[in-house]
Design a protein around this motif. Structure first.
Motif, PDB file in Angstrom:
ATOM      1  N   GLU A  10       0.823  -1.203   0.000  1.00  0.00           N
ATOM      2  CA  GLU A  10       0.000   0.000   0.000  1.00  0.00           C
ATOM      3  C   GLU A  10       0.860   1.256   0.000  1.00  0.00           C
ATOM      4  O   GLU A  10       0.600   2.215  -0.738  1.00  0.00           O
ATOM      5  CB  GLU A  10      -0.923  -0.002   1.218  1.00  0.00           C
ATOM      6  N   LEU A  11       1.905   1.261   0.812  1.00  0.00           N
ATOM      7  CA  LEU A  11       2.778   2.427   0.887  1.00  0.00           C
ATOM      8  C   LEU A  11       3.532   2.655  -0.424  1.00  0.00           C
ATOM      9  O   LEU A  11       3.809   3.790  -0.795  1.00  0.00           O
ATOM     10  CB  LEU A  11       3.755   2.284   2.047  1.00  0.00           C
ATOM     11  N   SER A  12       3.878   1.589  -1.127  1.00  0.00           N
ATOM     12  CA  SER A  12       4.561   1.767  -2.415  1.00  0.00           C
ATOM     13  C   SER A  12       3.652   2.444  -3.426  1.00  0.00           C
ATOM     14  O   SER A  12       4.125   3.135  -4.336  1.00  0.00           O
ATOM     15  CB  SER A  12       5.036   0.415  -2.957  1.00  0.00           C
ATOM     16  N   LEU A  67       3.456   6.275  -1.988  1.00  0.00           N
ATOM     17  CA  LEU A  67       4.751   6.953  -1.879  1.00  0.00           C
ATOM     18  C   LEU A  67       5.706   6.394  -2.929  1.00  0.00           C
ATOM     19  O   LEU A  67       6.710   5.745  -2.599  1.00  0.00           O
ATOM     20  CB  LEU A  67       5.345   6.766  -0.479  1.00  0.00           C
ATOM     21  N   PRO A  68       5.422   6.627  -4.203  1.00  0.00           N
ATOM     22  CA  PRO A  68       6.316   6.113  -5.251  1.00  0.00           C
ATOM     23  C   PRO A  68       7.705   6.729  -5.115  1.00  0.00           C
ATOM     24  O   PRO A  68       7.852   7.903  -4.820  1.00  0.00           O
ATOM     25  CB  PRO A  68       5.631   6.562  -6.546  1.00  0.00           C
ATOM     26  N   GLY A  69       8.722   5.914  -5.342  1.00  0.00           N
ATOM     27  CA  GLY A  69      10.096   6.386  -5.193  1.00  0.00           C
ATOM     28  C   GLY A  69      10.614   6.263  -3.785  1.00  0.00           C
ATOM     29  O   GLY A  69      11.811   6.323  -3.540  1.00  0.00           O
ATOM     30  N   VAL A  70       9.695   6.111  -2.818  1.00  0.00           N
ATOM     31  CA  VAL A  70      10.092   5.908  -1.430  1.00  0.00           C
ATOM     32  C   VAL A  70       9.985   4.427  -1.098  1.00  0.00           C
ATOM     33  O   VAL A  70      10.931   3.784  -0.665  1.00  0.00           O
ATOM     34  CB  VAL A  70       9.218   6.740  -0.474  1.00  0.00           C
ATOM     35  N   PHE A  71       8.805   3.889  -1.312  1.00  0.00           N
ATOM     36  CA  PHE A  71       8.582   2.460  -1.146  1.00  0.00           C
ATOM     37  C   PHE A  71       8.444   1.832  -2.530  1.00  0.00           C
ATOM     38  O   PHE A  71       7.368   1.849  -3.121  1.00  0.00           O
ATOM     39  CB  PHE A  71       7.297   2.211  -0.345  1.00  0.00           C
ATOM     40  N   GLN A  72       9.538   1.315  -3.054  1.00  0.00           N
ATOM     41  CA  GLN A  72       9.436   0.608  -4.312  1.00  0.00           C
ATOM     42  C   GLN A  72       8.653  -0.674  -4.077  1.00  0.00           C
ATOM     43  O   GLN A  72       8.765  -1.284  -3.008  1.00  0.00           O
ATOM     44  CB  GLN A  72      10.819   0.298  -4.873  1.00  0.00           C
ATOM     45  N   PRO A  73       7.855  -1.094  -5.046  1.00  0.00           N
ATOM     46  CA  PRO A  73       7.071  -2.315  -4.851  1.00  0.00           C
ATOM     47  C   PRO A  73       7.959  -3.503  -4.492  1.00  0.00           C
ATOM     48  O   PRO A  73       9.015  -3.698  -5.082  1.00  0.00           O
ATOM     49  CB  PRO A  73       6.404  -2.520  -6.214  1.00  0.00           C
ATOM     50  N   VAL A  74       7.551  -4.252  -3.484  1.00  0.00           N
ATOM     51  CA  VAL A  74       8.270  -5.468  -3.103  1.00  0.00           C
ATOM     52  C   VAL A  74       7.592  -6.627  -3.820  1.00  0.00           C
ATOM     53  O   VAL A  74       6.455  -6.983  -3.510  1.00  0.00           O
ATOM     54  CB  VAL A  74       8.220  -5.682  -1.577  1.00  0.00           C
ATOM     55  N   ASP A  75       8.295  -7.174  -4.831  1.00  0.00           N
ATOM     56  CA  ASP A  75       7.670  -8.255  -5.581  1.00  0.00           C
ATOM     57  C   ASP A  75       7.605  -9.519  -4.734  1.00  0.00           C
ATOM     58  O   ASP A  75       8.241  -9.641  -3.682  1.00  0.00           O
ATOM     59  CB  ASP A  75       8.388  -8.506  -6.906  1.00  0.00           C
ATOM     60  N   ALA A  97      16.214   9.716   1.794  1.00  0.00           N
ATOM     61  CA  ALA A  97      15.973  11.157   1.665  1.00  0.00           C
ATOM     62  C   ALA A  97      14.533  11.418   1.221  1.00  0.00           C
ATOM     63  O   ALA A  97      13.860  12.311   1.754  1.00  0.00           O
ATOM     64  CB  ALA A  97      16.961  11.768   0.669  1.00  0.00           C
ATOM     65  N   ARG A  98      14.075  10.658   0.243  1.00  0.00           N
ATOM     66  CA  ARG A  98      12.677  10.825  -0.204  1.00  0.00           C
ATOM     67  C   ARG A  98      11.705  10.513   0.934  1.00  0.00           C
ATOM     68  O   ARG A  98      10.692  11.202   1.119  1.00  0.00           O
ATOM     69  CB  ARG A  98      12.398   9.914  -1.392  1.00  0.00           C
ATOM     70  N   LEU A  99      12.007   9.451   1.667  1.00  0.00           N
ATOM     71  CA  LEU A  99      11.150   9.072   2.782  1.00  0.00           C
ATOM     72  C   LEU A  99      11.114  10.179   3.833  1.00  0.00           C
ATOM     73  O   LEU A  99      10.042  10.560   4.321  1.00  0.00           O
ATOM     74  CB  LEU A  99      11.662   7.766   3.405  1.00  0.00           C
ATOM     75  N   ALA A 100      12.283  10.723   4.188  1.00  0.00           N
ATOM     76  CA  ALA A 100      12.346  11.766   5.208  1.00  0.00           C
ATOM     77  C   ALA A 100      11.535  12.990   4.787  1.00  0.00           C
ATOM     78  O   ALA A 100      10.800  13.576   5.594  1.00  0.00           O
ATOM     79  CB  ALA A 100      13.808  12.146   5.470  1.00  0.00           C
ATOM     80  N   PHE A 144      -0.165  11.737   1.364  1.00  0.00           N
ATOM     81  CA  PHE A 144       0.098  10.458   0.707  1.00  0.00           C
ATOM     82  C   PHE A 144      -0.769  10.263  -0.539  1.00  0.00           C
ATOM     83  O   PHE A 144      -0.396   9.512  -1.439  1.00  0.00           O
ATOM     84  CB  PHE A 144      -0.155   9.293   1.665  1.00  0.00           C
ATOM     85  N   GLY A 145      -1.891  10.937  -0.591  1.00  0.00           N
ATOM     86  CA  GLY A 145      -2.780  10.761  -1.739  1.00  0.00           C
ATOM     87  C   GLY A 145      -2.615  11.818  -2.822  1.00  0.00           C
ATOM     88  O   GLY A 145      -3.354  11.815  -3.807  1.00  0.00           O
ATOM     89  N   ARG A 146      -1.645  12.712  -2.692  1.00  0.00           N
ATOM     90  CA  ARG A 146      -1.543  13.836  -3.626  1.00  0.00           C
ATOM     91  C   ARG A 146      -0.607  13.548  -4.801  1.00  0.00           C
ATOM     92  O   ARG A 146      -0.516  14.349  -5.730  1.00  0.00           O
ATOM     93  CB  ARG A 146      -1.081  15.096  -2.892  1.00  0.00           C
ATOM     94  N   GLY A 147       0.112  12.445  -4.771  1.00  0.00           N
ATOM     95  CA  GLY A 147       0.971  12.084  -5.898  1.00  0.00           C
ATOM     96  C   GLY A 147       2.199  12.960  -6.076  1.00  0.00           C
ATOM     97  O   GLY A 147       2.758  13.038  -7.176  1.00  0.00           O
ATOM     98  N   VAL A 148       2.633  13.641  -5.006  1.00  0.00           N
ATOM     99  CA  VAL A 148       3.819  14.504  -5.085  1.00  0.00           C
ATOM    100  C   VAL A 148       5.014  13.724  -4.563  1.00  0.00           C
ATOM    101  O   VAL A 148       4.913  13.038  -3.543  1.00  0.00           O
ATOM    102  CB  VAL A 148       3.622  15.783  -4.251  1.00  0.00           C
ATOM    103  N   ARG A 149       6.148  13.830  -5.253  1.00  0.00           N
ATOM    104  CA  ARG A 149       7.354  13.160  -4.787  1.00  0.00           C
ATOM    105  C   ARG A 149       8.519  14.136  -4.779  1.00  0.00           C
ATOM    106  O   ARG A 149       8.577  15.068  -5.573  1.00  0.00           O
ATOM    107  CB  ARG A 149       7.679  11.935  -5.653  1.00  0.00           C
ATOM    108  N   ALA A 150       9.418  13.906  -3.871  1.00  0.00           N
ATOM    109  CA  ALA A 150      10.594  14.775  -3.760  1.00  0.00           C
ATOM    110  C   ALA A 150      11.486  14.618  -4.982  1.00  0.00           C
ATOM    111  O   ALA A 150      11.601  13.533  -5.560  1.00  0.00           O
ATOM    112  CB  ALA A 150      11.365  14.440  -2.493  1.00  0.00           C
ATOM    113  N   ASP A 151      12.132  15.715  -5.374  1.00  0.00           N
ATOM    114  CA  ASP A 151      13.028  15.707  -6.536  1.00  0.00           C
ATOM    115  C   ASP A 151      14.431  15.286  -6.079  1.00  0.00           C
ATOM    116  O   ASP A 151      15.301  16.117  -5.843  1.00  0.00           O
ATOM    117  CB  ASP A 151      13.062  17.093  -7.188  1.00  0.00           C
TER     118      ASP A 151
END
Length: 843
Positions: free
Chosen positions: A156-158, A161-169, A349-352, A365-372
């Motif tokens: 769910e977190l992946s 929070l894309p780029g923070v939690f990469q999907p765990v296959d 860094a992205r997570l922080a 978490f629902g806004r689709g914004v990610r750190a550069d």
């Protein structure tokens, strides 16, 4: 925050997770020589069709990257996920608002156990199958239920929070260790060892945990004396920046820019390390509002600098009346930019930053914004990727650097010509024809990366990697020498140069680096470049023990805020080198700001440093002292200064005088042909002024034939023998390496001298005048900023200013020095270590 508990836990957890992943790999036969792919059973244990599929994927990954690397990657993946979920559950950031690793205790606190598993039938985790949850709950299988819910939470977190939690296959999930929730398991000890308050709104804990997780790897790398590789350079150079240093850098770059544009801002009262600017003379970038500001950390690591910059920027937005919930998205999309070669650190860094944003906006978490945060991964462009005859094909250096971006990172500074060449190559590749989609994709990735690297920012703030050139790998060594010839000795000094073209004109570059660039001759051209084209806005000269986490006399550092413009203003300097801990240094700055007369606060115009030979950043030198260099002739006009020889084997060629036959010892030769075999040898020694340290002799038989022909295994001459060594004239000398003050002493004629015992030759009167000056506190004050490492080189002594004296004063000085020589010789000869010894003074 309990640093010791966090460090001990992270070191233990890394080894425990590696062991746990290894156990899972053995259980499923994920190793070389195990059952082949497609096997439906391993070690007599039947596998489900899904397990067979997942195992096959792990076997492919292990064959491609190596099974040890797969193991380490899996261990870190789970460490990262566990730490992140723990932070979010303590701060009530999990979407379900239910804790994963702890449950309410009877006393109202939290204890080890899974609230999510306890309340599984009511917990809403996106992607979790209610039917499967009910089956596991009904079966009373707490371990499998927790495992299922934890994996669902990570999934769910992946998504949010894309780029923070990469999907765990699913195949990586196969390697999730067992027994994590036991009291002595990885999660159990995280809950028990690290107090809950250390997680509460303290996103720094994530960065500290990443540094400590890598600490054994880092220690092993430097202990091995190995050359860096793309796999080791990231973890080996990670160093989490103490919070007060981050605040000093950000407040005096980003905060300074804001205050220059908004002098009445109330933000001033919230910046404890802020230094008031000289706004009447300082040129600066004009901004309309916070959305105009761009700040970059080109070696962002786990994001500590960016996290504090987020906090300061958020206050600027609030000051301008922005709504709190819209601020996080603006800060992350418009203001903050990071670059990093270590994808794991970039993920932290992205997570922080995401946690900072969630702290202000509960719907973030629902806004689709990610750190550069740009991960600078290699882009290997082969001959088949680059159109033949294109401008890019001719730029071999650029292509080489792109292929090694996981080493050179943000030190690559592409110019407009580089960007034009890549754009041309992309256009020539087109959407079809001879070039496949993979070539076009690589060219476009190269273009995206170079455009990121070419951007310029209002503020550049960094704690860049520290690594000396002796640790560079082959490519890095060649590339740095060519790309950064004036700063090539260490990565951190290369970043000082890079900061100037990353920062906009009149912007700021704030960095904590080694102090070596301030003084060493190898950085003279870098200093000249800085003083000619830029300005030092402020500096906190920290010296050793600025990083409590690494302790001891490990590295000497300085924090510098540069202005990317030549401003005629006085910079502010704090001399904190004598303070014994980072707490004392931090308090020292605050005290100096409150009381500039404290004794370690200085204001200096950087133009003053150019008076001194080599342009050392000698901010504590008085104006009169600095100008003395320009107004007086150097010592070299009165005496000749020479360095001595290196035998390259003192054990073979050097003895104490009492160890050799007196019949072969020539004490006062006028020429080399008078030396029978052994001659007095000046090789420095203990602190002693005026006379003494005459106990060594050197084998100079046949004009030093054996030394002059001392060869290594390849037939190369090892020794160096300057011509002046054999002059045998009387001289004055000093020990090159000292524990404190320089000490000049007289050596009579007949001595040869070592590189550790440099000498001055000249008329007797001039020798006395120079020795008198060099043994004075004035000379030591000058040497303290020319040679702060207490290595007194010949070039430094040669360039000291010698003030002319009247004839009467010269006679007084010469008379005084001659008396000191006589007294010191009598003292030296009173003991048996002197070959002039007759009788002990008490005998």
């Amino acid at each position: 925050m309990n640093d010791t508990a966090i460090k001990n836990y992270c070191i233990w957890a890394r080894n425990e997770l590696i062991a746990g992943v290894e156990a899972r790999m053995r259980l499923y036969g994920v190793a070389e020589g195990a059952e082949p792919a497609g096997a439906t059973a391993v070690g007599g244990r039947a596998l489900s069709p899904e397990e067979t599929e997942w195992r096959d994927a792990l076997l492919r990954a292990g064959a491609e990257e190596g099974f040890a690397r797969l193991r380490d990657r899996a261990a870190y993946t789970w460490f990262n996920r566990i730490a992140a979920v723990r932070y979010m559950e303590v701060n009530d950031f999990l979407p379900s608002r239910v804790r994963m690793f702890t449950r309410p205790a009877a006393d109202g606190s939290w204890e080890l156990g899974s609230q999510a598993a306890d309340e599984a039938l009511d917990v809403q985790i996106e992607g979790a199958d209610p039917v499967r949850v009910a089956e596991l709950k009904q079966a009373g299988e707490d371990g499998p239920l927790f495992r299922y819910l934890f994996l669902a939470q990570c999934a769910e977190l992946s998504g949010c929070l894309p780029g923070v939690f990469q999907p765990v296959d699913a195949c990586m999930a196969l390697l999730l260790p067992a027994n994590l929730m036991d009291a002595d398991g990885v999660i159990g000890r995280m809950v028990g060892d690290i107090p809950e308050e250390d997680w509460e709104r303290n996103v720094q804990v994530l960065g500290w945990m990443y540094q400590y997780y890598n600490s054994e790897v880092k220690d092993a790398f430097f202990a091995s004396k190995a050359k860096e590789t793309p796999d080791t350079i990231g973890p080996a150079t990670q160093l989490f920046t103490p919070d007060w240093i981050v605040r000093y850098m950000v407040q005096n770059s980003l905060g300074r820019l804001w205050m220059l544009n908004n002098p009445a801002s109330p933000l001033r009262d919230q910046m404890e390390y802020y230094i008031e600017p000289d706004s009447e003379h300082e040129d600066f970038i004009r901004i309309g509002g916070p959305e105009d500001i761009s700040l970059c950390d080109p070696a962002c690591g786990s994001g500590h600098i960016l996290v504090y910059a987020f906090e300061l920027l958020a206050k600027m937005y609030l000051e301008r009346g922005y709504r709190e919930r819209e601020i996080p998205g603006l800060v992350l999309s418009k203001n903050l930019h990071g670059m990093e070669i270590d994808p794991r650190a970039a993920q932290i860094a992205r997570l922080a930053l995401a946690m900072c944003a969630r702290g202000m906006d509960r719907r973030f978490f629902g806004r689709g914004v990610r750190a550069d945060i740009a991960v600078l991964a290699p882009v290997a462009l082969g001959e088949g990727d680059v159109p033949r005859g294109s401008a890019l094909a001719k730029r071999k250096d650029l292509l080489g650097a792109l292929a090694h971006l996981d080493e050179v990172g943000s030190l690559l500074a592409p110019g407009e010509g580089d960007l034009a060449a890549i754009r041309e190559a992309v256009a020539l590749a087109g959407d079809g024809g001879l070039f496949g989609s993979s070539s076009r994709e690589r060219l476009r990735r190269a273009l995206d990366t170079c455009e990121t690297l070419a951007r310029r920012h209002d503020c550049v703030v960094a704690n860049p990697p520290y690594m000396g050139s002796s640790s560079f790998g082959p490519f890095m060594s060649r590339w740095v020498k060519k790309s950064y010839p004036d700063s090539k000795s260490d990565l951190c000094t290369c970043f000082i140069e890079r900061g100037f073209n990353l920062a906009k004109d009149r912007g700021y570059a704030a960095m904590i680096t080694m102090q070596s660039w301030m003084f060493l001759g190898s950085y003279e051209k870098l200093r000249e470049k800085i003083l000619r084209s830029h300005s030092i806005s402020s500096m906190a000269h920290l010296g050793t023990r600025a990083f409590g986490a690494i302790g001891g006399e490990v590295v000497s550092t300085t924090v510098t805020v540069f202005s990317n413009a030549k401003n005629d203003v006085d910079g502010v300097y704090f001399r904190l080198v004598d303070m014994g801990s980072e707490e004392e240094k931090s308090a020292g700055i605050l005290e100096a700001l409150a009381d500039p007369g404290c004794g370690w606060f200085f204001r200096r115009n950087s133009g003053l440093f150019t008076y001194i030979p080599g342009s050392p950043i000698a901010y504590w030198a008085s104006k009169a002292m600095a100008r003395a260099f320009g107004e007086n002739l150097p010592i070299s006009t009165a005496v000749s200064v020479f360095l001595g020889m290196t035998t390259s084997d003192n054990e073979l060629f050097v003895r104490c005088w009492w160890e050799v036959s007196e019949s072969l010892f020539t004490k006062t030769a006028n020429s080399v042909d008078q030396i029978r075999k052994w001659a007095p040898y000046n090789k420095g020694g203990d602190f002693r002024r005026w006379f003494g340290n005459q106990q060594f002799v050197v084998n100079w038989e046949n004009d030093g034939f054996a030394i002059r022909n001392n060869k290594d295994g390849n037939g190369r001459i090892r020794s160096t023998v300057p011509t002046a060594v054999t002059s045998l004239k009387d001289c004055i000398t000093w020990s090159k390496i000292s524990s404190g003050r320089i000490a000049l002493r007289y050596f009579p004629r007949g001595s040869l001298f070592d590189v550790a015992g440099a000498c001055c030759f000249g008329q007797r009167k001039n020798l006395c005048l120079v020795m008198g000056f060099l043994n004075s506190s004035v000379a030591m004050a000058a040497l303290s900023f020319m040679s702060p490492t207490l290595n007194f080189e010949g070039g430094q002594v040669r360039s000291l200013p010698l003030r002319p004296l009247s004839e009467e004063d010269e006679e007084k000085v010469v008379s005084y020095v001659e008396k000191q020589i006589i007294a010191a010789k009598a003292d030296w000869d009173s003991f048996e270590q002197s070959w002039g010894f007759v009788r002990h003074p008490l005998g």
